[in-house]
Design a protein around this motif. Structure first.
Motif, PDB file in Angstrom:
ATOM      1  N   TRP A 136      80.948 -61.647  41.463  1.00 54.70           N
ATOM      2  CA  TRP A 136      80.570 -61.669  42.643  1.00 54.70           C
ATOM      3  C   TRP A 136      79.276 -60.957  43.319  1.00 54.70           C
ATOM      4  CZ3 TRP A 136      80.234 -58.868  47.312  1.00 54.70           C
ATOM      5  CH2 TRP A 136      80.154 -59.616  48.496  1.00 54.70           C
ATOM      6  N   LEU A 137      79.474 -59.677  42.907  1.00 60.26           N
ATOM      7  CA  LEU A 137      78.310 -58.974  43.201  1.00 60.26           C
ATOM      8  C   LEU A 137      76.949 -59.019  42.486  1.00 60.26           C
ATOM      9  CD1 LEU A 137      80.080 -55.419  43.073  1.00 60.26           C
ATOM     10  CD2 LEU A 137      79.292 -56.572  45.127  1.00 60.26           C
ATOM     11  N   VAL A 138      76.955 -59.611  41.183  1.00 63.33           N
ATOM     12  CA  VAL A 138      75.838 -59.984  40.598  1.00 63.33           C
ATOM     13  C   VAL A 138      75.389 -61.472  40.927  1.00 63.33           C
ATOM     14  CG1 VAL A 138      74.650 -60.410  38.345  1.00 63.33           C
ATOM     15  CG2 VAL A 138      76.097 -58.604  38.611  1.00 63.33           C
ATOM     16  N   LYS A 139      76.007 -62.428  40.938  1.00 60.86           N
ATOM     17  CA  LYS A 139      75.741 -63.776  41.132  1.00 60.86           C
ATOM     18  C   LYS A 139      75.429 -64.231  42.557  1.00 60.86           C
ATOM     19  CE  LYS A 139      75.584 -65.430  36.691  1.00 60.86           C
ATOM     20  NZ  LYS A 139      74.408 -65.503  36.020  1.00 60.86           N
ATOM     21  N   VAL A 140      76.336 -63.667  43.501  1.00 55.82           N
ATOM     22  CA  VAL A 140      76.095 -63.898  44.874  1.00 55.82           C
ATOM     23  C   VAL A 140      75.388 -63.025  45.571  1.00 55.82           C
ATOM     24  CG1 VAL A 140      77.517 -64.457  47.057  1.00 55.82           C
ATOM     25  CG2 VAL A 140      78.388 -65.149  44.666  1.00 55.82           C
ATOM     26  N   ARG A 141      75.598 -61.659  45.258  1.00 53.71           N
ATOM     27  CA  ARG A 141      74.708 -60.709  46.165  1.00 53.71           C
ATOM     28  C   ARG A 141      73.498 -60.316  45.366  1.00 53.71           C
ATOM     29  NH1 ARG A 141      76.293 -61.457  50.893  1.00 53.71           N
ATOM     30  NH2 ARG A 141      75.106 -59.415  51.255  1.00 53.71           N
ATOM     31  N   GLY A 142      73.470 -60.729  44.263  1.00 55.83           N
ATOM     32  CA  GLY A 142      72.113 -60.424  43.405  1.00 55.83           C
ATOM     33  C   GLY A 142      71.721 -58.915  42.918  1.00 55.83           C
ATOM     34  N   PHE A 143      72.925 -58.385  42.736  1.00 52.35           N
ATOM     35  CA  PHE A 143      72.890 -56.802  42.347  1.00 52.35           C
ATOM     36  C   PHE A 143      72.443 -56.878  40.728  1.00 52.35           C
ATOM     37  CE2 PHE A 143      75.505 -55.885  46.168  1.00 52.35           C
ATOM     38  CZ  PHE A 143      74.787 -54.839  46.473  1.00 52.35           C
ATOM     39  N   SER A 144      71.987 -55.822  40.249  1.00 55.15           N
ATOM     40  CA  SER A 144      71.688 -55.707  38.758  1.00 55.15           C
ATOM     41  C   SER A 144      73.047 -55.341  38.324  1.00 55.15           C
ATOM     42  CB  SER A 144      70.762 -54.695  38.579  1.00 55.15           C
ATOM     43  OG  SER A 144      71.081 -53.527  39.103  1.00 55.15           O
ATOM     44  N   ILE A 145      73.136 -55.299  36.940  1.00 56.01           N
ATOM     45  CA  ILE A 145      74.232 -54.922  36.070  1.00 56.01           C
ATOM     46  C   ILE A 145      74.593 -53.546  36.451  1.00 56.01           C
ATOM     47  CG2 ILE A 145      75.292 -54.385  33.769  1.00 56.01           C
ATOM     48  CD1 ILE A 145      75.350 -57.290  34.484  1.00 56.01           C
ATOM     49  N   ILE A 146      73.632 -52.416  36.361  1.00 55.88           N
ATOM     50  CA  ILE A 146      73.908 -51.065  36.772  1.00 55.88           C
ATOM     51  C   ILE A 146      74.299 -50.731  38.295  1.00 55.88           C
ATOM     52  CG2 ILE A 146      72.823 -48.875  37.091  1.00 55.88           C
ATOM     53  CD1 ILE A 146      73.207 -49.480  34.230  1.00 55.88           C
ATOM     54  N   MET A 193      76.027 -52.511  28.456  1.00 55.59           N
ATOM     55  CA  MET A 193      75.262 -53.785  28.601  1.00 55.59           C
ATOM     56  C   MET A 193      73.798 -53.558  28.850  1.00 55.59           C
ATOM     57  SD  MET A 193      78.047 -56.272  30.004  1.00 55.59           S
ATOM     58  CE  MET A 193      78.149 -55.612  31.864  1.00 55.59           C
ATOM     59  N   GLU A 194      73.392 -52.750  29.792  1.00 52.43           N
ATOM     60  CA  GLU A 194      72.127 -52.700  30.421  1.00 52.43           C
ATOM     61  C   GLU A 194      71.055 -52.374  28.907  1.00 52.43           C
ATOM     62  OE1 GLU A 194      68.709 -52.696  32.838  1.00 52.43           O
ATOM     63  OE2 GLU A 194      70.847 -53.664  33.135  1.00 52.43           O
ATOM     64  N   LEU A 202      81.781 -48.567  34.847  1.00 52.30           N
ATOM     65  CA  LEU A 202      80.459 -47.469  34.563  1.00 52.30           C
ATOM     66  C   LEU A 202      79.847 -47.759  33.026  1.00 52.30           C
ATOM     67  CD1 LEU A 202      81.189 -44.523  36.839  1.00 52.30           C
ATOM     68  CD2 LEU A 202      79.664 -46.124  37.226  1.00 52.30           C
ATOM     69  N   GLY A 203      80.765 -47.277  32.228  1.00 49.55           N
ATOM     70  CA  GLY A 203      80.385 -47.320  30.880  1.00 49.55           C
ATOM     71  C   GLY A 203      79.818 -48.471  30.335  1.00 49.55           C
TER      72      GLY A 203
END
Length: 363
Positions: free
Chosen positions: A240-250, A160-161, A154-155
């Motif tokens: 995986w969540l960012v690169k494959v599923r397309g989620f933002s960092i947050i 990073m954002e 979380l932090g």
């Protein structure tokens, strides 16, 4: 009863474990950005993440031996300082101060060497906690296992954002250095945990005798299976969540945190029930076995339901927050193994990291 100084020393150990997992997991949280900046393949990323364990596993054995020979206070301070400085160094990789991929690899090796002291030193102190309070004392370690990745995910995501991945490493490393101050001042509780205030110390059990115990191998195999699943979550899920599923960092940070929250709740509740049973006169060993087998059977019986339900629920929460279109997470890829760790056995027995990333394809 647990004395105040020893309780404080154990709390500090728990905080160190949390910082341990914040710092070691930071590279996974930053993986989507680091991978792009350095042009890493999945295989190279796996090697860099796994390199931590090349020094960490031998350091566990060395620290366990040293904890019986020298001051736990000094040993823990040296280890924490080493991994904190390595974490800060990660923030300067590729800037001219530290090299690129080679710098990442060397700093991960140094971090593994420093972090190897935490569990042996923690186990040394908890060994002298009265049985009726030992399970909750163990939560300071197992809770740190879950709280550290939760805070780091979380932090780290928010840092990073708003600032960047380099700043995340520097901030995490500096916070870890601050921990050294209360630890160095907690001398009385640390010495009580080491048994220095006792007139006579129990003779050490020979290693060969420990290796002949079937219970030792049973628990080691349990950790081998359980820790492998945990380190998929720690090492690969953010990427995986960012690169494959397309989620933002947050969004990645929020969704990954669901697993660690469940781990904290489960570990604390189980420890409280065991201690309660012991205080009422029950056999602690029997209750621990019941809890262990119950957790295994519960995992086998309902894991598929939880794996499908929790990510979908978290996904809908994220959709409401970000107003994205709903997207169902693949339950196989999001699979999480619930861990119940016992500090008397190597907690990283299954931490041979999935390296290659085969089957892990970016859209």
């Amino acid at each position: 009863m647990l004395s105040g100084p020893l309780r404080w020393a154990i709390i500090l150990i728990g905080a160190a474990i949390a910082l341990n997992y914040i710092d070691r997991g930071a590279v996974s949280v930053a993986a989507p950005l680091i991978k792009d900046e350095f042009g890493l393949t999945n295989e190279r990323y796996g090697v860099i993440v796994s390199s931590f364990y090349w020094t960490y596993v031998p350091a566990l054995a060395l620290a366990g031996w040293l904890a019986d020979k020298i001051s736990v206070r000094l040993l823990m301070a040296l280890g924490v300082a080493t991994w904190a400085l390595a974490t800060i160094g990660m923030g300067f990789v590729g800037t001219g101060v530290a090299g690129g991929i080679t710098g990442l690899l060397l700093l991960r090796l140094l971090m593994g060497l420093g972090e190897g002291v935490a569990f042996p030193c923690g186990s040394k102190l908890i060994a002298r906690v009265p049985e009726g309070a030992r399970s909750l004392a163990n939560v300071s370690l197992s809770g740190g296992l879950a709280l550290g990745p939760l805070i780091g995910t979380l932090g780290g995501g928010f840092i990073m954002e708003f600032w960047g991945w380099r700043e995340m490493f520097i901030i995490f490393g500096l916070v870890t250095l601050v921990w050294l101050v209360p630890w160095w001042l907690a001398r009385r509780g640390i010495e009580e945990g080491e048994g220095k205030q006792e007139a006579t110390l129990d003779a050490a059990v020979p290693l060969a005798q420990v290796l002949r115990q079937p219970a030792f191998w049973a628990i080691t195999l349990l950790h081998l299976a359980g820790t492998f699943g945990l380190y998929f979550i720690v090492g690969w899920l953010p990427l995986w969540l960012v690169k494959v599923r397309g989620f933002s960092i947050i969004d990645m940070s929020l969704l990954t945190s669901v697993f660690y929250i469940a781990q904290i709740i489960g570990g604390t509740a189980g420890a409280w029930l065991i201690d309660l049973a012991i205080r009422r006169g029950a056999d602690g060993s029997v209750w621990r076995r019941r809890m262990l087998f119950g957790s295994v059977f519960a995992y086998v019986g309902v894991d598929d339901c939880l794996v499908v339900g929790l990510p979908i629920l978290a996904q809908h929460v994220l959709n409401l927050m970000s107003q994205n279109e709903p997207e169902v997470i693949d339950p196989v890829e999001a699979k999480r193994h619930a861990n119940d760790r016992l500090v008397s056995v190597d907690p990283e027995a299954g931490a041979v990291h999935p390296r290659s990333g085969h089957g892990f394809h970016e859209d």
